[in-house]
Design a protein around this motif. Structure first.
Motif, PDB file in Angstrom:
ATOM      1  N   SER A  18       0.829  -1.199   0.000  1.00 20.44           N
ATOM      2  CA  SER A  18       0.000   0.000   0.000  1.00 20.44           C
ATOM      3  C   SER A  18       0.870   1.260   0.000  1.00 20.44           C
ATOM      4  O   SER A  18       0.570   2.233  -0.709  1.00 20.44           O
ATOM      5  CB  SER A  18      -0.932   0.000   1.212  1.00 20.44           C
ATOM      6  OG  SER A  18      -1.665   1.200   1.301  1.00 20.44           O
ATOM      7  N   ASP A  21       2.418   1.688  -3.395  1.00 17.74           N
ATOM      8  CA  ASP A  21       1.402   2.118  -4.361  1.00 17.74           C
ATOM      9  C   ASP A  21       1.110   3.608  -4.214  1.00 17.74           C
ATOM     10  O   ASP A  21       0.958   4.328  -5.222  1.00 17.74           O
ATOM     11  CB  ASP A  21       0.115   1.321  -4.164  1.00 17.74           C
ATOM     12  CG  ASP A  21       0.229  -0.114  -4.660  1.00 17.74           C
ATOM     13  OD1 ASP A  21       1.213  -0.419  -5.373  1.00 17.74           O
ATOM     14  OD2 ASP A  21      -0.661  -0.931  -4.320  1.00 17.74           O
ATOM     15  N   THR A  22       1.002   4.086  -2.970  1.00 22.43           N
ATOM     16  CA  THR A  22       0.774   5.517  -2.750  1.00 22.43           C
ATOM     17  C   THR A  22       1.922   6.334  -3.318  1.00 22.43           C
ATOM     18  O   THR A  22       1.713   7.320  -4.032  1.00 22.43           O
ATOM     19  CB  THR A  22       0.615   5.800  -1.246  1.00 22.43           C
ATOM     20  OG1 THR A  22      -0.579   5.175  -0.770  1.00 22.43           O
ATOM     21  CG2 THR A  22       0.532   7.301  -0.983  1.00 22.43           C
ATOM     22  N   ASP A  24       4.080   5.534  -5.672  1.00 26.60           N
ATOM     23  CA  ASP A  24       4.143   5.458  -7.132  1.00 26.60           C
ATOM     24  C   ASP A  24       3.026   6.268  -7.775  1.00 26.60           C
ATOM     25  O   ASP A  24       3.220   6.887  -8.837  1.00 26.60           O
ATOM     26  CB  ASP A  24       4.066   4.004  -7.586  1.00 26.60           C
ATOM     27  CG  ASP A  24       5.287   3.192  -7.157  1.00 26.60           C
ATOM     28  OD1 ASP A  24       6.309   3.805  -6.759  1.00 26.60           O
ATOM     29  OD2 ASP A  24       5.212   1.946  -7.210  1.00 26.60           O
ATOM     30  N   ARG A  25       1.861   6.286  -7.152  1.00 33.93           N
ATOM     31  CA  ARG A  25       0.730   7.045  -7.691  1.00 33.93           C
ATOM     32  C   ARG A  25       1.018   8.545  -7.655  1.00 33.93           C
ATOM     33  O   ARG A  25       0.749   9.266  -8.633  1.00 33.93           O
ATOM     34  CB  ARG A  25      -0.533   6.709  -6.887  1.00 33.93           C
ATOM     35  CG  ARG A  25      -1.784   7.422  -7.304  1.00 33.93           C
ATOM     36  CD  ARG A  25      -2.989   6.800  -6.617  1.00 33.93           C
ATOM     37  NE  ARG A  25      -2.851   6.737  -5.172  1.00 33.93           N
ATOM     38  CZ  ARG A  25      -3.132   7.749  -4.347  1.00 33.93           C
ATOM     39  NH1 ARG A  25      -3.571   8.898  -4.841  1.00 33.93           N
ATOM     40  NH2 ARG A  25      -3.005   7.619  -3.042  1.00 33.93           N
ATOM     41  N   ALA A  28       3.723   9.442 -10.224  1.00 39.12           N
ATOM     42  CA  ALA A  28       3.177   9.540 -11.582  1.00 39.12           C
ATOM     43  C   ALA A  28       2.445  10.861 -11.781  1.00 39.12           C
ATOM     44  O   ALA A  28       2.544  11.487 -12.857  1.00 39.12           O
ATOM     45  CB  ALA A  28       2.239   8.356 -11.848  1.00 39.12           C
ATOM     46  N   LEU A  29       1.700  11.312 -10.762  1.00 35.59           N
ATOM     47  CA  LEU A  29       1.019  12.606 -10.851  1.00 35.59           C
ATOM     48  C   LEU A  29       2.029  13.737 -11.052  1.00 35.59           C
ATOM     49  O   LEU A  29       1.831  14.620 -11.901  1.00 35.59           O
ATOM     50  CB  LEU A  29       0.186  12.839  -9.593  1.00 35.59           C
ATOM     51  CG  LEU A  29      -0.674  14.097  -9.500  1.00 35.59           C
ATOM     52  CD1 LEU A  29      -1.848  13.860  -8.554  1.00 35.59           C
ATOM     53  CD2 LEU A  29       0.103  15.320  -9.018  1.00 35.59           C
ATOM     54  N   ALA A  58      -6.574  12.993  -6.164  1.00 34.42           N
ATOM     55  CA  ALA A  58      -5.598  12.000  -5.704  1.00 34.42           C
ATOM     56  C   ALA A  58      -5.685  11.758  -4.200  1.00 34.42           C
ATOM     57  O   ALA A  58      -4.931  10.938  -3.662  1.00 34.42           O
ATOM     58  CB  ALA A  58      -4.183  12.441  -6.086  1.00 34.42           C
ATOM     59  N   GLU A  77       2.378   6.837   4.598  1.00 34.31           N
ATOM     60  CA  GLU A  77       1.865   7.128   3.253  1.00 34.31           C
ATOM     61  C   GLU A  77       1.811   8.634   3.014  1.00 34.31           C
ATOM     62  O   GLU A  77       2.150   9.107   1.916  1.00 34.31           O
ATOM     63  CB  GLU A  77       0.494   6.491   3.073  1.00 34.31           C
ATOM     64  CG  GLU A  77       0.545   4.984   2.938  1.00 34.31           C
ATOM     65  CD  GLU A  77      -0.821   4.387   2.692  1.00 34.31           C
ATOM     66  OE1 GLU A  77      -1.351   4.506   1.571  1.00 34.31           O
ATOM     67  OE2 GLU A  77      -1.374   3.789   3.643  1.00 34.31           O
TER      68      GLU A  77
END
Length: 398
Positions: A18, A21-22, A24-25, A28-29, A58, A77
């Motif tokens: 998790s 993923d946070t 990487d998200r 990407a933004l 987001a 996170e």
């Protein structure tokens, strides 16, 4: 051997799925919506308001808060997100910090249920922007010396005073204003006159004026303002009902300082990345810069500082999620990581040579921004004395 030279100690192994993923998200933004434009924003001295809905979508606005449309993510996170935002630019991370860690946290920690219901969902959705008005022209590192007053007159509060270096104030819909209650008029029943209290001030209220501070050499893709409160009249329920005294704003400052410790590590990592890429591509004297001993020494020193900053930030995050993070620990993280990030940015600029002074590359922009970051939410000197007090038991501020 780790395949990522930017992850010297394989810290990815310490993150959950998790958490990765946070990270990487948000990365990407930033890659899509910040990096292609940030040089122009910085050169023009503008904050991109059209980015706010993307940050809200987001889940980054008040992402560490629970309920009221907030994402309710963990401290780690949240920290990873701050690192990625500041890898893009300190000004973008500053927006999220002011909105979430300062303004929204003040309402969540100290506000009434009615105040929370009115403002937090809109702020989490990016439909309303908040600011946090504590610092004054003559009361920066010493907020106890604030001169802004709040006087109870009948069923109203009247606020008068000046604030300085207030992030987002000219684009905000609501200001969390800290003022010293006056001896005049009735007390609100929750604290004595003369105590520092927080007030929610819609920025459309007559008497509230915010003027952006210009010109700036740092945080140019951000907004900082002078604020004037000229007999601003508010209803009685504008006061934040909980935690009178300086403990109120300090609790919010600790939230922001925690995020800064992570953010600085992100800026440092971005500078190392820029230096590594340039050193591998740039050929001098028949071979790439990366093949020279002096360049390798600089890259190694930077990589060690980045790894140390990431480790420190992660330790703070784990402590915070466990409910064990203390104020002096936050000071250690903010002081050490911002200090390291500035040195990494300066060293990275030298690897880039003359090209390093252009906005095509990030290190000099980061270095300039970090001079602001090391000053706000407690200067190096303030955090040094906080740590000194913890070590010795002696208060050296006065």
């Amino acid at each position: 051997m780790t395949s990522d030279p930017l992850d010297l100690l394989a810290l990815d192994d310490e993150l959950s799925r998790s958490e990765r993923d946070t990270r990487d998200r948000v990365r990407a933004l930033v890659d899509e919506h910040v990096r292609p434009h940030v040089g122009r924003w910085y050169a023009d001295g503008v904050f991109p308001l059209d980015l706010v809905p993307r940050l809200a979508e987001a889940g980054l606005l008040g992402m560490h808060l629970q309920g009221h449309g907030c994402a309710g993510r963990s401290a780690v996170e949240y920290g990873l997100a701050m690192a990625e935002l500041e890898a893009g630019d300190s000004g973008i991370r500053t927006f999220v910090s002011v909105q979430g860690s300062l303004a929204m946290s003040a309402i969540a920690k100290h506000g009434s249920p009615e105040q929370q219901d009115r403002w937090l969902p809109r702020m989490a959705a990016g439909d309303a922007v908040g600011c946090f008005a504590l610092t004054e022209p003559t009361a920066g590192s010493d907020p106890a010396a604030m001169r802004t007053t709040a006087t109870r007159v009948g069923d109203e509060w009247v606020l008068s005073g000046r604030k300085r270096w207030i992030g987002l104030a000219s684009i905000a819909d609501v200001a969390v204003v800290w003022a010293r209650t006056s001896d005049e008029g009735a007390d609100d029943g929750r604290g004595g006159a003369g105590r520092v209290r927080g007030f929610l001030v819609p920025t459309s209220t007559p008497g509230f004026t915010a003027t952006p501070i210009e010109p700036k050499l740092s945080l140019r893709a951000s907004v900082q303002c002078d604020v004037v409160l000229d007999d601003v009249r508010l209803p009685a329920d504008a006061i934040l009902p909980h935690h009178p005294g300086l403990a109120g704003p300090f609790a919010c400052l600790d939230e922001a300082r925690y995020g800064i410790a992570w953010g600085a590590s992100g800026a440092a990592r971005d500078c190392l990345d820029a230096a590594l890429r340039h050193a591998g591509d740039r050929v001098q004297f028949g071979r790439p810069l990366a093949a020279f001993q002096l360049t390798q020494a600089k890259l190694v020193d930077m990589a060690l500082e980045v790894a140390r900053a990431q480790l420190l930030a992660l330790r703070l995050g784990r402590l915070k999620d466990a409910g064990r993070l203390e104020a002096h620990m936050i000071s250690a993280g903010k002081l050490a990581n911002v200090r390291s990030a500035i040195e990494v940015a300066r060293s990275a600029r030298t690897v880039l040579g003359g090209d390093g002074i252009t906005l095509e590359h990030s290190p000099m922009r980061h270095a300039a921004n970090l001079e602001s970051v090391r000053t706000y939410e407690g200067t190096d000197e303030v955090h040094t004395l906080i740590l000194g007090r913890h070590l010795t038991g002696h208060q050296a501020f006065r």
